[in-house]
Design a protein around this motif. Structure first.
Motif, PDB file in Angstrom:
ATOM      1  N   UNK A  76      14.856 -32.965  36.083  1.00 51.33           N
ATOM      2  CA  UNK A  76      15.522 -33.998  35.299  1.00 51.33           C
ATOM      3  C   UNK A  76      16.731 -33.369  34.624  1.00 51.33           C
ATOM      4  N   UNK A  77      17.900 -33.953  34.839  1.00 51.19           N
ATOM      5  CA  UNK A  77      19.113 -33.402  34.275  1.00 51.19           C
ATOM      6  C   UNK A  77      20.309 -34.183  34.765  1.00 51.19           C
ATOM      7  N   UNK A  78      21.403 -33.476  35.019  1.00 53.73           N
ATOM      8  CA  UNK A  78      22.635 -34.121  35.454  1.00 53.73           C
ATOM      9  C   UNK A  78      23.231 -33.411  36.649  1.00 53.73           C
ATOM     10  N   UNK A  79      23.972 -34.191  37.456  1.00 54.02           N
ATOM     11  CA  UNK A  79      24.806 -33.646  38.515  1.00 54.02           C
ATOM     12  C   UNK A  79      26.216 -34.195  38.303  1.00 54.02           C
ATOM     13  N   UNK A  80      27.185 -33.481  38.849  1.00 54.60           N
ATOM     14  CA  UNK A  80      28.576 -33.938  38.794  1.00 54.60           C
ATOM     15  C   UNK A  80      29.094 -34.080  40.212  1.00 54.60           C
ATOM     16  N   UNK A  83      34.485 -35.251  38.957  1.00 55.49           N
ATOM     17  CA  UNK A  83      34.458 -35.381  37.499  1.00 55.49           C
ATOM     18  C   UNK A  83      33.496 -36.456  37.013  1.00 55.49           C
ATOM     19  N   UNK A  84      32.747 -37.055  37.928  1.00 60.21           N
ATOM     20  CA  UNK A  84      31.819 -38.129  37.542  1.00 60.21           C
ATOM     21  C   UNK A  84      30.432 -37.546  37.323  1.00 60.21           C
ATOM     22  N   UNK A  85      29.840 -37.847  36.183  1.00 58.52           N
ATOM     23  CA  UNK A  85      28.493 -37.378  35.862  1.00 58.52           C
ATOM     24  C   UNK A  85      27.459 -38.404  36.297  1.00 58.52           C
ATOM     25  N   UNK A  86      26.392 -37.919  36.914  1.00 63.96           N
ATOM     26  CA  UNK A  86      25.280 -38.768  37.345  1.00 63.96           C
ATOM     27  C   UNK A  86      23.979 -38.109  36.927  1.00 63.96           C
ATOM     28  N   UNK A  87      22.935 -38.900  36.703  1.00 61.19           N
ATOM     29  CA  UNK A  87      21.627 -38.273  36.478  1.00 61.19           C
ATOM     30  C   UNK A  87      21.042 -37.792  37.797  1.00 61.19           C
ATOM     31  N   UNK A  88      20.087 -36.878  37.721  1.00 61.09           N
ATOM     32  CA  UNK A  88      19.301 -36.570  38.916  1.00 61.09           C
ATOM     33  C   UNK A  88      18.388 -37.762  39.196  1.00 61.09           C
ATOM     34  N   UNK A  89      17.637 -37.686  40.300  1.00 67.23           N
ATOM     35  CA  UNK A  89      16.856 -38.822  40.791  1.00 67.23           C
ATOM     36  C   UNK A  89      17.795 -39.998  41.066  1.00 67.23           C
ATOM     37  N   UNK A  90      18.864 -39.665  41.806  1.00 62.20           N
ATOM     38  CA  UNK A  90      19.916 -40.629  42.086  1.00 62.20           C
ATOM     39  C   UNK A  90      20.387 -40.458  43.523  1.00 62.20           C
ATOM     40  N   UNK A  91      20.769 -41.569  44.171  1.00 63.24           N
ATOM     41  CA  UNK A  91      21.337 -41.523  45.517  1.00 63.24           C
ATOM     42  C   UNK A  91      22.775 -42.019  45.451  1.00 63.24           C
ATOM     43  N   UNK A  92      23.645 -41.372  46.232  1.00 66.28           N
ATOM     44  CA  UNK A  92      25.060 -41.685  46.142  1.00 66.28           C
ATOM     45  C   UNK A  92      25.729 -41.388  47.474  1.00 66.28           C
TER      46      UNK A  92
END
Length: 321
Positions: A76-80, A83-92
């Motif tokens: 659990x944390x963040x990814x970039x 320059x856009x920040x997203x949480x983990x447990x996310x699909x993009x």
């Protein structure tokens, strides 16, 4: 395709591992947290067993060399993404040239980066997992390095992805004061230990030591001794087996462990809880709870229901994309 841009020490390509090769002396390998691996793949529409990157060292940075769908789970944390920040447990969906950075997590210790279709490395003995001891599988049988390039089996289908889900780390049954509970069934040599030694095992808070890795977690606490020395021939072991060496400090055998060993088998962490070990960082404390085989089977069904809920949630989210 992605290019590794940061030092990737201890990062490897993993799927569920080699489940049918132990009779040949080959360990399973595979993801330490298979629940997170499966969830990452479900978000992309991949088979749950698709190969992904297991990441225990942060920050971790890659560059997309072509348009590609991706997801990040485990911690659990963040990814970039640039320059856009997203949480983990996310699909993009990423565009060619974009840079993904997975930052130091707030909770957990292993992240999983999945790509559309899975990572395309050769299948060896039925798995794409890296077997470090045997130096095969994954990418040339080794840990990833800066400059490595890994292809995805499929590029993005131009259907923008932008959705996430809830991490099971938030629902750990027991995580207080850095302590994680693991459910255990007793094993072959359990009855060779006196009642006092058994009580010490169940009542101890065991610390995960720096000598822990994918081969096994070495724990530190009050020494556990049998009533008399136990001599056994080398025998088969599987991930989750808890052995007590002569020093009296337990070892939990894990994904890269050899398929046999001679130390007494005190118990086995149930399969449904192996993902919790995978997210237990060095310095965390572990407590053990004795359960029955019936309880262990019920726990596996609970994990399955979690993944079924993920599939249903993704289906609902995709309907509105």
């Amino acid at each position: 395709m992605i290019e590794i841009m940061s030092s990737a020490a201890l990062c490897t390509v993993q799927d569920f591992g080699r489940l049918t090769s132990r009779q040949y002396g080959v360990g399973t390998a595979g993801a330490m947290d298979q629940l997170s691996l499966a969830a990452a793949n479900i978000m992309l529409g991949n088979p749950e067993n698709s190969a992904s990157i297991e990441i225990p060292i942060f920050p971790f940075k890659v560059r997309f060399t072509q348009d590609c769908d991706f997801s990040v789970t485990g911690t659990e944390g963040e990814v970039s993404l640039d320059n856009s920040r997203l949480p983990t447990w996310w699909a993009y969906s990423a565009k060619a040239g974009q840079v993904l950075t997975i930052h130091q997590p707030k909770k957990g210790c292993r992240a999983y980066l999945a790509l559309g279709g899975g990572i395309d490395v050769p299948i060896v003995l039925g798995s794409r997992s890296t077997q470090l001891r045997g130096e095969f599988g994954g990418l040339e049988g080794r840990m990833l390095q800066k400059g490595d390039c890994l292809p995805a089996i499929q590029a993005t289908d131009n259907r923008p992805l932008d959705f996430g889900m809830t991490s099971p780390l938030s629902a750990l049954a027991f995580e207080q004061e850095n302590t994680i509970e693991l459910r255990v069934v007793t094993a072959a040599e359990y009855d060779e230990y006196a009642t006092e030694a058994k009580e010490l095992f169940w009542n101890n808070r065991w610390k995960v030591t720096p000598q822990s890795n994918r081969y096994g977690y070495r724990l530190h606490g009050t020494e556990i001794r049998p009533e008399k020395p136990i001599e056994t021939l080398s025998h088969g072991i599987v991930p989750g087996v808890i052995q007590i060496p002569p020093g009296g400090q337990p070892i939990i055998q894990l994904r890269d462990a050899q398929p046999s060993g001679g130390y007494p088998k005190f118990g086995t962490v149930i399969e449904a809880d192996l993902w919790r070990i995978g997210q237990a960082a060095i310095g965390k404390h572990i407590v053990f709870k004795e359960v029955s085989l019936k309880d262990a089977a019920a726990a596996m069904q609970q994990n399955k229901r979690y993944l079924d809920d993920v599939k249903q949630m993704i289906s609902l989210q995709e309907a509105f994309v």
